[in-house]
Design a protein around this motif. Structure first.
Motif, short mmCIF file in Angstrom:
data_model
loop_
_atom_site.label_atom_id
_atom_site.label_comp_id
_atom_site.label_asym_id
_atom_site.label_seq_id
_atom_site.Cartn_x
_atom_site.Cartn_y
_atom_site.Cartn_z
N TYR A 103 11.38 -8.35 -7.17
CA TYR A 103 11.01 -9.69 -7.64
C TYR A 103 9.53 -10.03 -7.46
N VAL A 104 8.68 -9.03 -7.29
CA VAL A 104 7.25 -9.28 -7.07
C VAL A 104 6.46 -8.82 -8.29
N PHE A 105 5.69 -9.73 -8.88
CA PHE A 105 4.84 -9.40 -10.02
C PHE A 105 3.63 -8.58 -9.62
N THR A 106 3.04 -8.90 -8.50
CA THR A 106 1.77 -8.33 -8.07
C THR A 106 1.89 -6.85 -7.75
N ARG A 107 0.88 -6.12 -8.20
CA ARG A 107 0.75 -4.71 -7.85
C ARG A 107 -0.57 -4.55 -7.11
N PHE A 108 -0.62 -3.61 -6.20
CA PHE A 108 -1.81 -3.38 -5.40
C PHE A 108 -2.97 -2.95 -6.28
N GLU B 95 0.82 -1.22 0.00
CA GLU B 95 0.00 0.00 0.00
C GLU B 95 0.86 1.26 0.00
N SER B 96 2.02 1.19 0.62
CA SER B 96 2.88 2.38 0.69
C SER B 96 4.00 2.34 -0.34
N SER B 97 3.96 1.36 -1.25
CA SER B 97 4.97 1.20 -2.30
C SER B 97 6.38 1.10 -1.73
N THR B 98 6.51 0.40 -0.62
CA THR B 98 7.81 0.21 0.02
C THR B 98 8.60 -0.87 -0.70
N LEU B 99 9.78 -0.52 -1.20
CA LEU B 99 10.70 -1.48 -1.81
C LEU B 99 12.08 -1.24 -1.23
N PRO B 100 12.80 -2.26 -0.93
CA PRO B 100 12.39 -3.65 -0.99
C PRO B 100 11.39 -3.97 0.11
N TYR B 101 10.66 -5.07 -0.10
CA TYR B 101 9.72 -5.53 0.91
C TYR B 101 10.49 -5.90 2.17
N PRO B 102 9.90 -5.66 3.34
CA PRO B 102 10.60 -6.00 4.58
C PRO B 102 10.60 -7.51 4.84
N ASP B 103 11.60 -7.95 5.58
CA ASP B 103 11.61 -9.35 6.01
C ASP B 103 10.32 -9.63 6.77
N GLY B 104 9.79 -10.82 6.57
CA GLY B 104 8.53 -11.19 7.19
C GLY B 104 7.34 -11.05 6.27
N THR B 105 7.54 -10.40 5.12
CA THR B 105 6.48 -10.29 4.12
C THR B 105 6.18 -11.68 3.58
N ILE B 106 4.89 -12.01 3.47
CA ILE B 106 4.48 -13.27 2.85
C ILE B 106 3.35 -12.97 1.87
N LEU B 107 3.50 -13.47 0.66
CA LEU B 107 2.48 -13.37 -0.38
C LEU B 107 2.02 -14.79 -0.72
N VAL B 108 0.71 -14.96 -0.88
CA VAL B 108 0.14 -16.26 -1.24
C VAL B 108 -0.74 -16.06 -2.46
N LYS B 109 -0.50 -16.86 -3.49
CA LYS B 109 -1.32 -16.81 -4.70
C LYS B 109 -2.16 -18.08 -4.78
N LEU B 110 -3.48 -17.90 -4.88
CA LEU B 110 -4.39 -19.01 -5.06
C LEU B 110 -4.76 -19.05 -6.54
#
Length: 169
Positions: free
Chosen positions: A162-167, A77-92
């Motif tokens: 390295y993240v494809f997804t955009r908000f 949401e805040s366009s923070t790069l790089p993502y912080p440690d602890g970030t988890i993304l799940v794609k269904l």
């Protein structure tokens, strides 16, 4: 006030409903860790916030929904790069099918995969700080398939950590 296109809103609603109905085969308690990375399906992921829907053309022909834990949501949401440690993304991911109720609507069909990205810059230093897991029927796919994860992300979205997804607002 920003308007969200009706088609995007409908796809998001359908995917969110599909996520809620996701079969028990993706039960994290039954998941072995992924080869290479040791990533598992996180507990409680189906209650995470939706980040964005996606549609994959043939030959995969899938509807997808990316969910994120609290760290992921805050960063994206805040366009923070790089993502912080602890970030988890799940794609269904689900096979697309025509709705039995509304013939012009596409709805999630059979679940195909649960894909997981975990940010830990020390543990996964050689892969941009990300560990990967791809699961079918709640079990990780083989090492050969996991070897392709980082290469694809590095080739296409290195500049976005390295993240494809955009908000999707």
């Amino acid at each position: 006030m920003r308007r969200i296109p009706t088609a995007r809103l409908a796809l998001s609603a359908v995917l969110i409903l599909g996520a809620a109905a996701h079969d028990a085969w993706a039960d994290p308690a039954k998941s072995a860790p992924s080869p290479i990375y040791g990533v598992t399906i996180p507990d409680g992921y189906r209650k995470w916030q939706a980040i964005a829907p996606a549609e994959e053309a043939a030959p995969l022909d899938e509807l997808r929904l990316v969910l994120g834990n609290a760290a992921a949501i805050k960063a994206i949401e805040s366009s923070t790069l790089p993502y912080p440690d602890g970030t988890i993304l799940v794609k269904l991911a689900y096979k697309r099918k025509q709705s039995p109720d509304i013939g012009s609507a596409t709805v999630p069909g059979t679940p195909t995969t649960v894909q997981v990205m975990v940010k830990d810059s020390r543990r996964y230093a050689s892969t941009g700080g990300w560990g990967f897991g791809r699961f079918i029927n709640g079990q990780p796919v083989d090492a050969a398939q996991h070897q392709t994860c980082f290469a694809c992300h590095a080739a296409h979205v290195k500049d976005r950590d390295y993240v494809f997804t955009r908000f999707a607002p």
